[in-house]
Design a protein around this motif. Structure first.
Motif, PDB file in Angstrom:
ATOM      1  N   TYR A  53     -32.042  82.031  52.916  1.00  0.00           N
ATOM      2  CA  TYR A  53     -31.860  82.798  54.151  1.00  0.00           C
ATOM      3  C   TYR A  53     -31.393  81.772  55.174  1.00  0.00           C
ATOM      4  O   TYR A  53     -32.212  80.989  55.660  1.00  0.00           O
ATOM      5  CB  TYR A  53     -33.162  83.438  54.614  1.00  0.00           C
ATOM      6  N   PHE A  94     -32.933  78.230  55.130  1.00  0.00           N
ATOM      7  CA  PHE A  94     -34.220  78.279  54.427  1.00  0.00           C
ATOM      8  C   PHE A  94     -34.040  78.678  52.964  1.00  0.00           C
ATOM      9  O   PHE A  94     -33.473  79.725  52.667  1.00  0.00           O
ATOM     10  CB  PHE A  94     -35.155  79.274  55.127  1.00  0.00           C
ATOM     11  N   ALA A 139     -48.291  85.422  45.384  1.00  0.00           N
ATOM     12  CA  ALA A 139     -48.904  85.702  46.685  1.00  0.00           C
ATOM     13  C   ALA A 139     -47.841  86.073  47.714  1.00  0.00           C
ATOM     14  O   ALA A 139     -46.642  86.061  47.425  1.00  0.00           O
ATOM     15  CB  ALA A 139     -49.684  84.475  47.144  1.00  0.00           C
ATOM     16  N   ASN A 140     -48.285  86.367  48.906  1.00  0.00           N
ATOM     17  CA  ASN A 140     -47.413  86.602  50.062  1.00  0.00           C
ATOM     18  C   ASN A 140     -46.376  85.504  50.202  1.00  0.00           C
ATOM     19  O   ASN A 140     -46.715  84.330  50.205  1.00  0.00           O
ATOM     20  CB  ASN A 140     -48.252  86.540  51.339  1.00  0.00           C
ATOM     21  N   ALA A 155     -44.060  84.452  48.256  1.00  0.00           N
ATOM     22  CA  ALA A 155     -43.703  83.662  47.067  1.00  0.00           C
ATOM     23  C   ALA A 155     -42.222  83.790  46.706  1.00  0.00           C
ATOM     24  O   ALA A 155     -41.649  82.906  46.065  1.00  0.00           O
ATOM     25  CB  ALA A 155     -44.570  84.079  45.884  1.00  0.00           C
ATOM     26  N   GLY A 156     -41.630  84.922  47.085  1.00  0.00           N
ATOM     27  CA  GLY A 156     -40.206  85.119  46.760  1.00  0.00           C
ATOM     28  C   GLY A 156     -39.967  86.318  45.842  1.00  0.00           C
ATOM     29  O   GLY A 156     -38.873  86.468  45.289  1.00  0.00           O
ATOM     30  N   LYS A 157     -40.948  87.180  45.706  1.00  0.00           N
ATOM     31  CA  LYS A 157     -40.838  88.326  44.788  1.00  0.00           C
ATOM     32  C   LYS A 157     -39.776  89.320  45.265  1.00  0.00           C
ATOM     33  O   LYS A 157     -38.897  89.728  44.510  1.00  0.00           O
ATOM     34  CB  LYS A 157     -42.204  89.039  44.667  1.00  0.00           C
ATOM     35  N   THR A 158     -39.872  89.708  46.538  1.00  0.00           N
ATOM     36  CA  THR A 158     -38.903  90.660  47.088  1.00  0.00           C
ATOM     37  C   THR A 158     -37.502  90.063  47.075  1.00  0.00           C
ATOM     38  O   THR A 158     -36.520  90.742  46.746  1.00  0.00           O
ATOM     39  CB  THR A 158     -39.321  91.063  48.518  1.00  0.00           C
ATOM     40  N   THR A 159     -37.416  88.793  47.419  1.00  0.00           N
ATOM     41  CA  THR A 159     -36.117  88.107  47.410  1.00  0.00           C
ATOM     42  C   THR A 159     -35.495  88.185  46.015  1.00  0.00           C
ATOM     43  O   THR A 159     -34.288  88.436  45.878  1.00  0.00           O
ATOM     44  CB  THR A 159     -36.317  86.626  47.823  1.00  0.00           C
ATOM     45  N   GLU A 187     -39.878  97.591  48.716  1.00  0.00           N
ATOM     46  CA  GLU A 187     -41.143  97.393  49.409  1.00  0.00           C
ATOM     47  C   GLU A 187     -41.147  98.377  50.583  1.00  0.00           C
ATOM     48  O   GLU A 187     -40.125  98.540  51.252  1.00  0.00           O
ATOM     49  CB  GLU A 187     -41.129  95.952  49.942  1.00  0.00           C
ATOM     50  N   GLU A 247     -44.034  96.118  44.715  1.00  0.00           N
ATOM     51  CA  GLU A 247     -45.401  96.355  45.197  1.00  0.00           C
ATOM     52  C   GLU A 247     -45.737  97.836  45.367  1.00  0.00           C
ATOM     53  O   GLU A 247     -46.100  98.268  46.472  1.00  0.00           O
ATOM     54  CB  GLU A 247     -45.632  95.618  46.527  1.00  0.00           C
ATOM     55  N   GLN A 254     -48.658  91.917  43.962  1.00  0.00           N
ATOM     56  CA  GLN A 254     -49.650  90.927  44.371  1.00  0.00           C
ATOM     57  C   GLN A 254     -50.942  91.159  43.612  1.00  0.00           C
ATOM     58  O   GLN A 254     -51.779  90.275  43.491  1.00  0.00           O
ATOM     59  CB  GLN A 254     -49.941  91.072  45.863  1.00  0.00           C
TER      60      GLN A 254
HETATM   61  N1  ATP Z   1     -34.814  87.978  56.151  1.00  0.00           N
HETATM   62  C1  ATP Z   1     -35.417  86.801  56.029  1.00  0.00           C
HETATM   63  N2  ATP Z   1     -35.070  85.743  56.790  1.00  0.00           N
HETATM   64  C2  ATP Z   1     -35.652  84.533  56.661  1.00  0.00           C
HETATM   65  N3  ATP Z   1     -36.637  84.273  55.770  1.00  0.00           N
HETATM   66  C3  ATP Z   1     -37.031  85.284  54.984  1.00  0.00           C
HETATM   67  C4  ATP Z   1     -36.457  86.596  55.066  1.00  0.00           C
HETATM   68  N4  ATP Z   1     -37.073  87.390  54.154  1.00  0.00           N
HETATM   69  C5  ATP Z   1     -37.989  86.612  53.543  1.00  0.00           C
HETATM   70  N5  ATP Z   1     -37.968  85.346  54.026  1.00  0.00           N
HETATM   71  C6  ATP Z   1     -38.809  84.229  53.595  1.00  0.00           C
HETATM   72  O1  ATP Z   1     -38.553  83.991  52.218  1.00  0.00           O
HETATM   73  C7  ATP Z   1     -39.761  83.697  51.507  1.00  0.00           C
HETATM   74  C8  ATP Z   1     -39.930  84.701  50.384  1.00  0.00           C
HETATM   75  O2  ATP Z   1     -40.121  85.999  50.945  1.00  0.00           O
HETATM   76  P1  ATP Z   1     -40.269  87.308  50.059  1.00  0.00           P
HETATM   77  O3  ATP Z   1     -40.218  88.457  50.976  1.00  0.00           O
HETATM   78  O4  ATP Z   1     -39.307  87.262  48.938  1.00  0.00           O
HETATM   79  O5  ATP Z   1     -41.740  87.107  49.484  1.00  0.00           O
HETATM   80  P2  ATP Z   1     -42.677  88.113  48.679  1.00  0.00           P
HETATM   81  O6  ATP Z   1     -43.139  87.359  47.484  1.00  0.00           O
HETATM   82  O7  ATP Z   1     -41.972  89.387  48.457  1.00  0.00           O
HETATM   83  O8  ATP Z   1     -43.904  88.294  49.675  1.00  0.00           O
HETATM   84  P3  ATP Z   1     -44.786  89.584  50.059  1.00  0.00           P
HETATM   85  O9  ATP Z   1     -45.866  89.638  49.036  1.00  0.00           O
HETATM   86  O10 ATP Z   1     -45.299  89.253  51.403  1.00  0.00           O
HETATM   87  O11 ATP Z   1     -43.901  90.799  50.037  1.00  0.00           O
HETATM   88  C9  ATP Z   1     -40.877  83.745  52.547  1.00  0.00           C
HETATM   89  O12 ATP Z   1     -41.116  82.426  52.964  1.00  0.00           O
HETATM   90  C10 ATP Z   1     -40.278  84.563  53.665  1.00  0.00           C
HETATM   91  O13 ATP Z   1     -40.830  84.185  54.906  1.00  0.00           O
END
Ligand code: ATP
Ligand code: MG
Length: 237
Positions: free
Chosen positions: A14, A17, A38-39, A41-45, A86, A163, A195
């Motif tokens: 992103y 980042f 966990a929160n 971690a990068g699952k949604t990404t 999500e 999720e 999660q």
């Molecule tokens: N649009 C965005 N811009 C910048 N950083 C982002 C964006 N979306 C997610 N991130 C960051 O990327 C990393 C992975 O986020 P992601 O949403 O993939 O996690 P997740 O495993 O799905 O978490 P959760 O359980 O909270 O849904 C996190 O550090 C998050 O802060």
């Protein structure tokens, strides 16, 4: 079993980042594969990258053996990749039926809409009963069913759930996760992001664990349930 999805070494950013570091995994036809972590971690990404909403800076995504890394999202849907996002992604002001019709925007879904609808209603009789009700007035569990129903309308080959248990009371969370098993038995292939590690390992055939953008563990659900690191960090034992 044939490999349906293969994610090879993806790196996703992103801006500056980096969210994913060399993530690789695969999903075979007919499996439930859980992607746990966990929160943040990068699952949604990871799911967004598979559905084409995000582009990896490097690495590849193969689906049915074809490289889809640069295929636009709607073409991936047409090819049978369905993503329940999500937060569910339903239209609260539309009725249940309107939500289902709106989901059928690709040829794949329009072709046998009536037949698919019948199947979806047999799976979720409550949605049939409430088909003229505004989606936003459904209970949380029913809204999650509707979100999954919208994905099933696409007649997917790969169903990705982000999720599905989030925000549901324990009994409903259990029911939603158990539903994935029923879908697997109907022949669906499922990538389940959760999660809730304990619940996911009950239904998944295999699982991968993501930590700050890296896969740190993989194995069969039975192996992971026995794993000391998983037991300590995710199962509270
Ligand atoms: N649009 C965005 N811009 C910048 N950083 C982002 C964006 N979306 C997610 N991130 C960051 O990327 C990393 C992975 O986020 P992601 O949403 O993939 O996690 P997740 O495993 O799905 O978490 P959760 O359980 O909270 O849904 C996190 O550090 C998050 O802060
Ligand atoms: Mg997420």
């Amino acid at each position: 079993m044939a490999e349906l999805l293969k994610v090879e070494n993806i790196e996703v950013f992103y801006g500056e980042f980096q969210a994913l570091y060399g993530v690789s995994f695969h999903v075979d036809e007919g499996e439930i594969v859980a992607l746990l972590g966990a929160n943040g971690a990068g699952k949604t990404t990871t799911l967004k990258t598979i559905s084409g909403l995000l582009r990896p800076r490097s690495g590849r995504i193969l689906y049915e053996g074809r490289d889809i890394t640069h295929t636009p999202p709607h073409k991936r849907v047409e090819a049978g990749i369905a993503h329940v996002p999500e937060g569910r992604g339903i239209f609260p002001w539309l009725t249940v039926m309107e939500n289902l019709k709106a989901a059928a925007y690709v040829k794949r879904a329009r072709e046998r809409f009536e037949e698919t609808l019948e199947f979806v209603f047999s799976l979720f009789p409550i949605l049939k009963e409430r088909r003229d009700q505004q989606a936003g007035t459904l209970s949380g569990g029913e809204q999650q069913m509707l979100a999954i129903a919208r994905a099933l309308i696409l007649r997917p080959r790969l169903l990705m759930l982000d999720e599905p248990s989030l925000g549901l009371a324990p009994k409903l969370a259990y029911n939603v996760i158990m539903l994935t098993k029923q879908l697997r038995d109907e022949g669906y292939t499922i990538l389940l992001v959760e999660q809730n590690v304990r619940l996911s390992l009950k239904v998944a055939d295999r699982a991968y664990v993501l930590e700050t953008g890296r896969i740190v563990k993989e194995g069969s659900s039975a192996e992971l349930e026995r794993d000391p690191m998983i037991r300590a960090a995710y199962l509270g034992m």
